[in-house]
Design a protein around this motif. Sequence first.
Motif, PDB file in Angstrom:
ATOM      1  N   UNK A   1     -11.610  16.882  25.341  1.00 45.94           N
ATOM      2  CA  UNK A   1     -10.511  16.659  25.892  1.00 45.94           C
ATOM      3  C   UNK A   1     -10.633  16.468  27.144  1.00 45.94           C
ATOM      4  N   UNK A   2      -9.760  15.884  27.880  1.00 44.29           N
ATOM      5  CA  UNK A   2      -9.462  15.389  29.297  1.00 44.29           C
ATOM      6  C   UNK A   2      -8.860  16.468  30.199  1.00 44.29           C
ATOM      7  N   UNK A   3      -9.238  16.282  31.530  1.00 47.41           N
ATOM      8  CA  UNK A   3      -8.627  17.456  32.395  1.00 47.41           C
ATOM      9  C   UNK A   3      -7.408  16.968  32.648  1.00 47.41           C
ATOM     10  N   UNK A   4      -6.416  17.912  32.849  1.00 49.12           N
ATOM     11  CA  UNK A   4      -5.032  17.351  33.321  1.00 49.12           C
ATOM     12  C   UNK A   4      -4.892  18.002  34.579  1.00 49.12           C
ATOM     13  N   UNK A   5      -4.204  17.470  35.536  1.00 55.63           N
ATOM     14  CA  UNK A   5      -4.029  18.055  36.716  1.00 55.63           C
ATOM     15  C   UNK A   5      -2.485  17.889  37.135  1.00 55.63           C
ATOM     16  N   UNK A   6      -2.065  18.712  37.644  1.00 61.54           N
ATOM     17  CA  UNK A   6      -0.488  18.730  37.741  1.00 61.54           C
ATOM     18  C   UNK A   6      -0.310  19.037  39.439  1.00 61.54           C
ATOM     19  N   UNK A   7       0.537  18.193  40.043  1.00 65.61           N
ATOM     20  CA  UNK A   7       0.877  18.335  41.469  1.00 65.61           C
ATOM     21  C   UNK A   7       2.134  18.878  41.492  1.00 65.61           C
ATOM     22  N   UNK A   8       2.362  20.022  42.234  1.00 63.94           N
ATOM     23  CA  UNK A   8       3.801  20.583  42.101  1.00 63.94           C
ATOM     24  C   UNK A   8       3.950  21.332  43.469  1.00 63.94           C
ATOM     25  N   UNK A   9       5.254  21.884  43.487  1.00 67.93           N
ATOM     26  CA  UNK A   9       5.831  22.816  44.562  1.00 67.93           C
ATOM     27  C   UNK A   9       6.295  23.859  44.211  1.00 67.93           C
ATOM     28  N   UNK A  10       6.217  24.923  44.404  1.00 68.31           N
ATOM     29  CA  UNK A  10       6.417  26.256  44.038  1.00 68.31           C
ATOM     30  C   UNK A  10       8.141  26.328  43.752  1.00 68.31           C
ATOM     31  N   UNK A  11       8.954  25.665  44.809  1.00 71.16           N
ATOM     32  CA  UNK A  11      10.350  25.888  44.975  1.00 71.16           C
ATOM     33  C   UNK A  11      10.896  24.882  44.281  1.00 71.16           C
ATOM     34  N   UNK A  12      10.176  23.934  43.692  1.00 74.00           N
ATOM     35  CA  UNK A  12      10.974  22.355  43.016  1.00 74.00           C
ATOM     36  C   UNK A  12      11.476  22.971  41.863  1.00 74.00           C
ATOM     37  N   UNK A  13      12.570  22.438  41.577  1.00 79.04           N
ATOM     38  CA  UNK A  13      13.350  22.672  39.920  1.00 79.04           C
ATOM     39  C   UNK A  13      12.519  21.779  39.045  1.00 79.04           C
ATOM     40  N   UNK A  14      12.268  20.487  39.438  1.00 78.81           N
ATOM     41  CA  UNK A  14      11.569  19.628  38.420  1.00 78.81           C
ATOM     42  C   UNK A  14      10.401  20.200  38.050  1.00 78.81           C
ATOM     43  N   UNK A  15       9.719  20.822  39.049  1.00 83.37           N
ATOM     44  CA  UNK A  15       8.438  21.499  38.590  1.00 83.37           C
ATOM     45  C   UNK A  15       8.374  22.808  37.557  1.00 83.37           C
ATOM     46  N   UNK A  16       9.401  23.349  37.747  1.00 87.18           N
ATOM     47  CA  UNK A  16       9.587  24.552  37.003  1.00 87.18           C
ATOM     48  C   UNK A  16      10.117  24.011  35.632  1.00 87.18           C
ATOM     49  N   UNK A  17      10.582  22.761  35.546  1.00 89.80           N
ATOM     50  CA  UNK A  17      10.990  22.138  34.122  1.00 89.80           C
ATOM     51  C   UNK A  17       9.565  21.618  33.608  1.00 89.80           C
ATOM     52  N   UNK A  18       8.714  21.030  34.434  1.00 86.12           N
ATOM     53  CA  UNK A  18       7.439  20.982  33.912  1.00 86.12           C
ATOM     54  C   UNK A  18       6.413  22.208  33.506  1.00 86.12           C
ATOM     55  N   UNK A  19       6.427  23.077  33.971  1.00 87.78           N
ATOM     56  CA  UNK A  19       5.981  24.354  33.880  1.00 87.78           C
ATOM     57  C   UNK A  19       6.506  24.857  32.509  1.00 87.78           C
ATOM     58  N   UNK A  20       7.844  24.681  32.373  1.00 86.29           N
ATOM     59  CA  UNK A  20       8.585  25.270  31.186  1.00 86.29           C
ATOM     60  C   UNK A  20       7.967  24.401  30.073  1.00 86.29           C
ATOM     61  N   UNK A  21       8.070  23.160  30.151  1.00 85.73           N
ATOM     62  CA  UNK A  21       7.623  22.281  29.216  1.00 85.73           C
ATOM     63  C   UNK A  21       6.117  22.484  28.754  1.00 85.73           C
ATOM     64  N   UNK A  22       5.457  22.425  29.637  1.00 86.61           N
ATOM     65  CA  UNK A  22       3.832  22.922  29.516  1.00 86.61           C
ATOM     66  C   UNK A  22       3.628  24.130  28.471  1.00 86.61           C
ATOM     67  N   UNK A  23       4.413  25.031  28.869  1.00 82.60           N
ATOM     68  CA  UNK A  23       4.400  26.538  28.291  1.00 82.60           C
ATOM     69  C   UNK A  23       4.661  26.375  26.822  1.00 82.60           C
TER      70      UNK A  23
END
Length: 94
Positions: A1-23
């Motif tokens: 498997x290949x490594x995934x890197x996620x660039x994000x900001x803690x207070x970004x609503x779109x980043x919260x969506x990505x975290x939710x989707x990943x979970x």
Amino acid sequence: MKKITVLHLDDCPYCHNAKRAIDEIQSSSPEYATLEIEWIEESCQPELAKAYAKDYYYVPSVFVDGKKIYEAHPGESYEECHTAVEKAFKVACS
């Protein structure tokens, strides 16, 4: 498997969506549960984010083995984010 890197900001609503989707994807798909994910918080880890700076503008941005697979866009829905994250997982497992 290949490594995934996620660039994000803690207070970004779109980043919260990505975290939710990943979970959600990892909890519902055993083959994705063990994927290695590196989280780079852009404002706290600028030295790490700099390595990707020429390849993205918006966060979250998801890279698989250094190649950008997904970059959020303003106005993006949760469903669009979920689909893009799932695509990144498929690439990581291919």
